[in-house]
Scaffold this active site. Sequence first.
Site, PDB file in Angstrom:
ATOM      1  CE  LYS A   1      -3.760   0.873  -1.505  1.00 43.01           C
ATOM      2  NZ  LYS A   1      -4.484   0.400  -0.320  1.00 43.01           N
TER       3      LYS A   1
ATOM      4  CE1 TYR B   1      -3.495  -0.232   4.990  1.00 45.05           C
ATOM      5  CE2 TYR B   1      -2.025  -0.757   6.798  1.00 45.05           C
ATOM      6  CZ  TYR B   1      -2.324  -0.785   5.451  1.00 45.05           C
ATOM      7  OH  TYR B   1      -1.461  -1.372   4.580  1.00 45.05           O
TER       8      TYR B   1
ATOM      9  CB  VAL C   1      -0.382  -5.897   4.070  1.00 44.47           C
ATOM     10  CG1 VAL C   1      -1.650  -5.231   4.566  1.00 44.47           C
ATOM     11  CG2 VAL C   1      -0.409  -6.080   2.564  1.00 44.47           C
TER      12      VAL C   1
ATOM     13  CB  SER D   1      -0.926   0.028   1.207  1.00 41.05           C
ATOM     14  OG  SER D   1      -2.167  -0.517   0.860  1.00 41.05           O
TER      15      SER D   1
ATOM     16  CE1 TYR E   1      -3.831  -1.015  -5.218  1.00 37.40           C
ATOM     17  CE2 TYR E   1      -4.473  -3.319  -5.237  1.00 37.40           C
ATOM     18  CZ  TYR E   1      -4.195  -2.166  -4.548  1.00 37.40           C
ATOM     19  OH  TYR E   1      -4.276  -2.147  -3.173  1.00 37.40           O
TER      20      TYR E   1
HETATM   21  N1  GLU Z   1      -1.925  -5.260  -2.450  1.00 35.65           N
HETATM   22  C1  GLU Z   1      -2.572  -5.144  -1.181  1.00 35.65           C
HETATM   23  C2  GLU Z   1      -4.078  -5.186  -1.343  1.00 35.65           C
HETATM   24  O1  GLU Z   1      -4.605  -4.511  -2.155  1.00 35.65           O
HETATM   25  C3  GLU Z   1      -2.137  -3.897  -0.493  1.00 35.65           C
HETATM   26  C4  GLU Z   1      -2.759  -3.752   0.849  1.00 35.65           C
HETATM   27  C5  GLU Z   1      -1.996  -2.931   1.827  1.00 35.65           C
HETATM   28  O2  GLU Z   1      -0.762  -2.922   1.848  1.00 35.65           O
HETATM   29  O3  GLU Z   1      -2.676  -2.268   2.607  1.00 35.65           O
HETATM   30  O4  GLU Z   1      -4.769  -5.883  -0.677  1.00 35.65           O
END
Ligand code: GLU
Length: 310
Positions: free
Chosen positions: A69, A246, A264, A66, A194
């Site tokens: 992002k 989060y 994650v 994430s 993604y």
């Molecule tokens: N590729 C993971 C997902 O979309 C990233 C989630 C994360 O790191 O929060 O579930």
Amino acid sequence: MKTEGLAETLSRVHGESKAAAARGRVATYIPALAKADPGAFGLALVDSTGSVFEAGDARARFTIQSISKVLALAYVMTELGEVAVFSRVGKEPTGDPFNSIIRLETSASRKPFNPLINAGAIVVSGLMPGSSPADKGERFRAFVGRLLGRGGVERDEAVYASEKATAARNRSIAWFLKELGILEGEVEDTLDVYFRQCAVSVDAVDLARVGAVLCMDGMDPVRRERVIAARTARVCKSLMVTCGMYDGSGEFAVDVGVPAKSGVGGGILASVRDRMGIGVYGPALDERGNSAAGLEALRRLSDELDLRVL
Ligand code: GLU
């Protein structure tokens, strides 16, 4: 602040925070992530002069997940401008888990609340320029290479394939976005972009380097050149404060008080205005998905080095 003092503090805080990994668990919903060593723990810091400090497993590679992002947001803002992104995605926190779908149906605006939750990030991935998912993924990696000050940024093929094979939740989100009319291109192609961006392989030093660029409002303190616009850096940092950790973002703002984004894979990217970037690797995650040892270390560093900017 003396350089020697900073190295010693980082090393001591690493030692004091390591045991907190026992409070967490590695992510398993992407099967390949379950192979991570739960005891792995690294810290890195890049200061405003470009000096690098490391402790523990700061050179261990992991997938950015994430944290990508933030980089994807910076990339698409650079390529297409702010309006292209924020006409499709909001700037508001949700307080929901990162992969929640519920507000897409219930909110009046019917667009993702922000680019750091999965729904918003998938929209941003859909905006990346390129002729195919592979081409888009390559161009994004080239951008990440410029931010990290190194070429040859790799993708972890096993993690990429593992997520692609199991992403029922993200597929549900993407199809919902398609139905709302805010997803560019084919659903499966956009998801592929993604998954590619999430599987980019980095270490804690890389994350500290990105944090340092953000802390200098887009100037790379190592090479002393601008890599992203000041406005882009500011937008990224503001969203990191409100949405980066989060549904633990509020508590993190109180306890640590700096812009940060976690993933994650166990990474955390943090940025301290005018002073430093911090990178963390600790794949044992707490119940909200944040690195348990990493949170402990950032709380301690914030207190000891007086890092709060909020
Ligand atoms: N590729 C993971 C997902 O979309 C990233 C989630 C994360 O790191 O929060 O579930």
